[in-house]
Design a protein around this motif. Structure first.
Motif, mmCIF file in Angstrom:
data_model
loop_
_atom_site.group_PDB
_atom_site.id
_atom_site.type_symbol
_atom_site.label_atom_id
_atom_site.label_comp_id
_atom_site.label_asym_id
_atom_site.label_seq_id
_atom_site.Cartn_x
_atom_site.Cartn_y
_atom_site.Cartn_z
ATOM 1 N N GLU A 471 30.392 33.618 44.382
ATOM 2 C CA GLU A 471 30.682 35.121 44.566
ATOM 3 C C GLU A 471 31.068 35.567 43.119
ATOM 4 O O GLU A 471 30.916 36.887 42.881
ATOM 5 C CB GLU A 471 31.218 35.384 45.756
ATOM 6 N N VAL A 472 32.198 35.162 42.634
ATOM 7 C CA VAL A 472 32.930 35.517 41.454
ATOM 8 C C VAL A 472 32.006 35.532 40.108
ATOM 9 O O VAL A 472 32.017 36.586 39.602
ATOM 10 C CB VAL A 472 34.200 34.566 41.267
ATOM 11 N N GLU A 476 30.684 41.743 38.784
ATOM 12 C CA GLU A 476 30.579 42.573 37.628
ATOM 13 C C GLU A 476 31.885 42.118 36.999
ATOM 14 O O GLU A 476 31.843 42.115 35.755
ATOM 15 C CB GLU A 476 30.211 43.851 37.589
ATOM 16 N N ARG A 477 32.787 41.991 37.559
ATOM 17 C CA ARG A 477 34.113 41.865 36.914
ATOM 18 C C ARG A 477 34.483 40.234 36.793
ATOM 19 O O ARG A 477 35.872 40.002 37.104
ATOM 20 C CB ARG A 477 35.066 42.544 37.658
ATOM 21 N N GLY A 478 33.651 39.519 36.847
ATOM 22 C CA GLY A 478 33.866 37.992 37.012
ATOM 23 C C GLY A 478 34.759 37.522 35.954
ATOM 24 O O GLY A 478 35.586 36.629 36.311
ATOM 25 N N ALA A 479 34.827 37.973 34.772
ATOM 26 C CA ALA A 479 35.563 37.428 33.994
ATOM 27 C C ALA A 479 37.043 37.429 34.234
ATOM 28 O O ALA A 479 37.846 36.794 33.723
ATOM 29 C CB ALA A 479 35.664 38.139 32.447
ATOM 30 N N ALA A 480 37.388 38.414 35.070
ATOM 31 C CA ALA A 480 38.871 38.970 35.463
ATOM 32 C C ALA A 480 39.353 38.487 36.486
ATOM 33 O O ALA A 480 40.371 38.393 37.145
ATOM 34 C CB ALA A 480 38.874 40.270 35.468
ATOM 35 N N LEU A 481 38.293 37.403 37.339
ATOM 36 C CA LEU A 481 38.743 36.971 38.531
ATOM 37 C C LEU A 481 38.962 35.518 38.290
ATOM 38 O O LEU A 481 38.580 34.560 37.594
ATOM 39 C CB LEU A 481 37.554 37.413 39.709
ATOM 40 N N ASP A 482 39.714 34.806 39.361
ATOM 41 C CA ASP A 482 39.916 33.306 39.563
ATOM 42 C C ASP A 482 39.238 32.810 40.612
ATOM 43 O O ASP A 482 39.570 33.244 41.859
ATOM 44 C CB ASP A 482 41.515 33.168 39.586
ATOM 45 N N LEU A 507 40.687 40.749 48.367
ATOM 46 C CA LEU A 507 39.462 40.445 48.190
ATOM 47 C C LEU A 507 38.822 41.606 48.105
ATOM 48 O O LEU A 507 38.048 41.730 46.870
ATOM 49 C CB LEU A 507 39.050 39.679 49.154
ATOM 50 N N ALA A 508 39.102 42.630 48.718
ATOM 51 C CA ALA A 508 38.344 44.002 48.882
ATOM 52 C C ALA A 508 38.475 44.548 47.328
ATOM 53 O O ALA A 508 37.678 45.186 46.665
ATOM 54 C CB ALA A 508 38.463 44.770 49.792
ATOM 55 N N GLU A 509 39.749 44.610 46.829
ATOM 56 C CA GLU A 509 40.103 45.117 45.800
ATOM 57 C C GLU A 509 39.399 44.428 44.435
ATOM 58 O O GLU A 509 39.324 45.188 43.398
ATOM 59 C CB GLU A 509 41.732 45.136 45.690
ATOM 60 N N THR A 510 39.558 43.210 44.656
ATOM 61 C CA THR A 510 38.997 42.361 43.261
ATOM 62 C C THR A 510 37.546 42.142 43.431
ATOM 63 O O THR A 510 36.787 42.271 42.283
ATOM 64 C CB THR A 510 39.636 41.128 43.286
ATOM 65 N N LEU A 511 36.848 42.060 44.648
ATOM 66 C CA LEU A 511 35.383 41.947 44.553
ATOM 67 C C LEU A 511 34.635 43.137 45.041
ATOM 68 O O LEU A 511 33.445 43.143 44.975
ATOM 69 C CB LEU A 511 35.011 40.828 45.661
ATOM 70 N N GLY A 512 35.230 44.237 45.461
ATOM 71 C CA GLY A 512 34.615 45.209 46.011
ATOM 72 C C GLY A 512 34.216 45.151 47.483
ATOM 73 O O GLY A 512 34.221 43.901 48.064
ATOM 74 N N ALA A 513 34.276 46.205 48.174
ATOM 75 C CA ALA A 513 34.068 46.148 49.642
ATOM 76 C C ALA A 513 33.004 45.298 50.157
ATOM 77 O O ALA A 513 32.980 44.396 51.082
ATOM 78 C CB ALA A 513 33.982 47.753 50.232
#
Length: 570
Positions: A471-472, A476-482, A507-513
């Protein structure tokens, strides 16, 4: 005895249904059902089917009785020489001995009767007749030059060949897989159409001998029951007499070793007992106590002592009318008895199936309730407690994602372990006092529950980590996620209930709803699969032995159906 092919087909089908019936659960009456099944198979295989297929075959008279009743001496005396050895040490008759006329040997050379017995053939041993014994006009085979001791030597040699070598004084081994042996001898002293079989003691100290005696009696056209003046009221011979009456077989009794002084009194008393038991028409023969009866039965009785029995047996073999009555009565009696014996086996099979269903239902219900409890506790956030709660509160500053995941999976494993133990205790309480549960239900899953649960939750953790990584990478923001932190947050959201509400928000804030919702749905299905898989595996382990017994209602139905077809053909 006018046999139709369809009757034999129906009998063969019934025999197969009886053979397929099983009574494995240790329930009341199961041991009796197993004995009845074995006895019925022996009668069908060893007597009924062979006799219906070959009604012209010689009559087989099986001589049975208690230990020391004089069976071997009686057989030897009827033949006119020692074909079977007796002695003072019990059990004496280890290898059954069948004696027939040489012209009839082909009837017993194959497996027509007693197919489970391997044959031991002894060369013709028409030894010189004991001077004190007149062999009823019998003559030795032409060209015979055997010495008087030849038969005894052949008997001992055959017995030694039939059994593995034993230490002196030891009983033969039982259950070694060796098929039982039947020693077959021929002698011109016997008339054509008659064979005598000296069976082991029906009350032998050796279990295998008792089983052999019962099996041999089931193969008889005529039952010759030998008892003595001191033991004719014992339970064992009367059990055989009642069985013979139940099956309406051709029966004759011999009262042996009767002292002259009380012969009349004992004979009257024995006759009264037989009459009271409904066996007053059974032919009875009395043999007085003689010096030849002593010494462990090593002598031959005078011809006059066994003349009555010999004459009766000769008539059964040589008179077509008497022969037809003897065989038809025995076959007809056994077939008629199926009307009461088959329903008994079917009833025992039904009891087995009912007990199996009851045990399976107890396990199913216990583990069903365990699954409901686990789902409720997970939904309530019971997993997020103790050490796991400490790591959650310290995450991410004082506790790493790996430590949080380890604590959560450990808590989940402990929850599942408690659920399994609770289900096992519930099953044990429900089955307390149930004889069928002992040795059939594995109430502890054969051990290793904690290890299996641990492997399952660790597998779920790896799947969760792979899902989070997938999922990460797709975000789109995968580079900023752990990915590891995402997996820890997902586990906390799935297992923490309200206590971990902030995990879902993060999770919603980092991956989107949409991404967070998709991740939780897929992770939730993985969790459900893990919980159900663990509990189903443990449940199946508890019932594996029971399932392997394959106890179905089919046996009961097929037994009754086969009996119905046979009765219609009769």
């Amino acid at each position: 005895m006018d046999v139709r092919p369809r009757l034999l087909d129906a009998l063969s089908a019934l025999r197969d249904r009886v053979d397929a019936a099983r009574f494995p659960l240790p329930l009341p009456g199961a041991a009796r059902a197993r004995r009845n099944r074995a006895e019925l198979l022996a009668q069908l295989d060893d007597y009924v089917v062979p006799r219906l297929c070959a009604p012209e075959a010689p009559l087989l008279a099986v001589v049975g009785g208690s230990t020391g009743a004089g069976k071997s001496t009686l057989v030897n005396s009827l033949v006119g020489r020692r074909v079977t050895e007796a002695g003072v040490l019990r059990p004496t008759t280890r290898t059954p001995v069948l004696v027939c006329h040489p012209d009839d040997h082909h009837w017993f050379a194959g497996q027509r009767v007693l197919p489970a017995f391997r044959r031991i053939w002894v060369p013709a041993q028409d030894a010189a007749v004991d001077p004190a014994h007149s062999a009823h006009g019998a003559q030795s085979a032409p060209g015979s030059h055997a010495s008087p001791g030849g038969a005894q030597a052949a008997t001992a040699a055959a017995d030694r060949a039939a059994l593995p070598e034993q230490p002196e004084g030891a009983e033969p081994d039982e259950g070694d897989g060796e098929p039982p042996a039947l020693r077959v001898e021929t002698d011109h002293a016997l008339p054509r159409g008659l064979a005598l079989l000296d069976a082991p003691d029906i009350d032998s100290l050796v279990c295998r001998n008792r089983e052999l005696a019962a099996e041999l009696i089931c193969a008889a056209d005529i039952w010759v029951l030998v008892t003595t003046a001191t033991r004719y009221a014992d339970a064992v011979p009367w059990h055989l007499l009642r069985t013979a009456k139940e099956y309406d077989v051709t029966l004759v009794t011999v009262l042996d070793r009767v002292p002259h002084q009380v012969a009349a009194e004992i004979s009257r008393h024995y006759a009264a007992l037989l009459t009271a038991a409904g066996l007053g028409d059974v032919p009875r023969f009395t043999i007085p106590e003689l010096p030849e009866s002593a010494g462990g039965g090593s002598g031959l009785l005078p011809a006059t002592a066994v003349a009555g029995l010999r004459s009766w047996l000769d008539q059964q073999a040589q008179d077509p009318a008497a022969r037809a009555v003897a065989t038809a009565r025995t076959v007809g009696g056994i077939l008629a008895s199926l009307g009461s014996r088959l329903p008994g086996l079917a009833g025992a099979s039904a009891v087995q199936h009912a007990a199996s269903v009851k045990l399976s239902a107890a396990v199913e219900e216990a583990y069903g309730r365990a699954a409901e409890r686990v789902r409720g506790e997970v939904a309530a956030g019971e997993v997020l407690a103790a050490d796991a709660l400490t790591h959650w509160r310290g995450h991410p500053h004082d506790s790493t994602s790996d430590e949080l995941l380890t604590a959560l999976t450990g808590a989940l494993g402990a929850l599942l372990g408690c659920a399994v133990a609770g289900a096992d205790e519930e099953i044990a309480a429900h089955c307390a006092g149930e004889p069928a549960a002992e040795g059939v239900l594995a109430l502890r899953g054969n051990g290793g529950t904690a290890e299996r649960v641990g492997i399952a939750v660790r597998r779920w953790r790896r799947c969760l980590e792979e899902l989070a990584d997938e999922e990460v990478r797709a975000a789109e923001r995968g580079a900023a996620l752990d990915a590891e932190r995402t997996a820890a947050l997902l586990a906390a959201a799935l297992l923490g209930g309200r206590r971990a509400r902030t995990a879902g928000e993060t999770l919603a804030e980092t991956l989107g709803a949409q991404g967070a919702l998709r991740l939780r749905d897929r992770g939730g299905r993985m969790l459900d699969d893990c919980l159900e898989g663990v509990l189903e595996e443990e449940r199946d382990r508890r019932t594996a032995a029971l399932e392997a017994l394959d106890i179905t209602p089919d046996h009961q139905v097929e037994l009754i159906a086969a009996l119905s077809v046979l009765q219609r053909e009769r």
